[in-house]
Design an enzyme around this catalytic site. Structure first.
Site, PDB file in Angstrom:
ATOM      1  CE1 TYR A 118      -3.139  -2.977   0.350  1.00 51.57           C
ATOM      2  CE2 TYR A 118      -3.521  -2.390   2.636  1.00 51.57           C
ATOM      3  CZ  TYR A 118      -3.777  -3.197   1.544  1.00 51.57           C
ATOM      4  OH  TYR A 118      -4.685  -4.226   1.671  1.00 51.57           O
ATOM      5  CG  HIS A 159      -1.435  -8.858   0.364  1.00 51.95           C
ATOM      6  ND1 HIS A 159      -0.993  -7.565   0.198  1.00 51.95           N
ATOM      7  CD2 HIS A 159      -2.792  -8.801   0.217  1.00 51.95           C
ATOM      8  CE1 HIS A 159      -2.022  -6.778  -0.041  1.00 51.95           C
ATOM      9  NE2 HIS A 159      -3.109  -7.506  -0.047  1.00 51.95           N
TER      10      HIS A 159
END
Length: 341
Positions: A52, A106
């Site tokens: 991110y 992830h």
């Protein structure tokens, strides 16, 4: 603020939690202010990821001086030991901390193998021995992978899309996690922004004791709504249930959640937006989609190569090419009627 035990991690986290993906879209000063406001209001759980962009850095700046009072989870999409090691070390620097409460793999396409000495799980195990991370979890968008993760017993938490549009199979996953004492972290509680009634979304989550929703927050008004609902202790009402029933009837079938795993598209189609255009036109201000730019984007669908790559990668098993064609037909009809409004 109500806290929930995050499965066998033993971590006690606020049921109103902060998803920090959106703070990458705002300035550092605004992000730090927003994150700190959440902490000051009683939120103690913040979720981010190495991918991110600067989210971890903003979180670190906002909370490094209250580190012992918060729970931080982050993620790595690395596919090998070396990459995951590098990600963990980078996350520690960015977060300005010497430990990560919960490290998550992830959205892997298949489960990391705990027995592979050169695999990503080996990096997590070594980091745990060194005290860099305290617990190991996994995130996913694929139900078969998520179910396999529960059965494996290798992960302490599951992060998965969950909202009031979720299927009975998704609810079953929540229940399996509870039975396995595996923490359940709900992402996409507003289904990628398509659900607009925060009270209905909040009340739905309260039905599941073991579910911790991480609400993606970018604006102060978004944080305020979750804090207000939390203070109020919003419960399900007949009116909110009617909203849910209506949305499920309109959206639950053949609905693109905008997760983005269909990308990249070789024809340059913005699939996550185009595949839900009919809903965007009718459930949000439609004028932005009447521009020449968006009309050109939608008509890229005419250049679809029918490679079926998007269809094969969709975790919700949508027939994406057919859905796109239907969205283009609907868009053209809507455009003809409304572009001069």
């Amino acid at each position: 603020m109500k806290k929930v035990r995050l499965g066998r991690t033993g971590l006690m986290v606020t049921k109103t939690a902060f998803g920090a993906l959106p703070v990458q879209r705002i300035s550092r000063a605004d992000a730090v202010k927003l994150l700190r406001r959440a902490y000051d209001a009683g939120v103690n759980y913040f979720d981010t990821a190495n991918a991110y962009t600067d989210s971890e850095e903003k979180l670190g700046e906002a909370l490094h001086d209250v580190r012992a009072q918060v729970v931080i989870s982050t993620k790595s999409g690395g596919g090998d030991k070396k990459t995951v090691q590098a990600h963990i070390e980078e996350s520690l620097r960015r977060l300005r901390t010497d430990y990560i409460d919960l490290f998550q793999f992830h959205n892997p396409a298949k489960l990391p193998d705990p027995e592979d000495p050169d695999g990503p799980f080996a990096a997590a195990l070594e980091a745990k021995k060194k005290g860099y991370i305290r617990h190991i979890g996994i995130t996913n968008h694929r139900l078969p992978v998520a179910l396999a993760a529960v059965e494996s017993g290798s992960f302490e938490t599951m992060q998965f899309p969950f909202c009031y549009l979720s299927s009975p199979q998704d609810v079953d996953l929540v229940e399996r996690c509870a039975a396995a004492d595996m923490g359940f972290i709900a992402m996409k509680g507003l289904s990628g922004g398509m659900l607009s009634n925060a009270a209905a979304c909040y009340a739905f989550m309260q039905k599941y004791e073991n579910v911790v929703p991480i609400w993606g927050v970018q604006h102060e008004w978004e944080l305020d709504q979750w804090l207000e609902l939390t203070e109020k202790g919003q419960k399900m009402t007949p009116e909110l249930q009617a909203v849910i029933d209506k949305d499920r009837k309109e959206l639950a079938h053949n609905f693109c959640r905008s997760c983005g795993y269909c990308l990249p598209c070789p024809a340059g189609i913005d699939i996550p937006q185009a595949a839900r255009m009919a809903m965007l036109l009718r459930r949000s201000p439609y004028r932005p989609y009447m521009t020449d730019e968006w009309r050109e984007k939608m008509h890229r669908i005419e250049g679809c190569l029918h490679c079926n790559g998007c269809k094969s990668r969709c975790p919700y098993e949508l027939d994406t090419p057919s859905l796109l064609q239907a969205m283009l037909k609907d868009y053209d009809a809507f455009y003809a009627e409304h572009h001069n409004d």
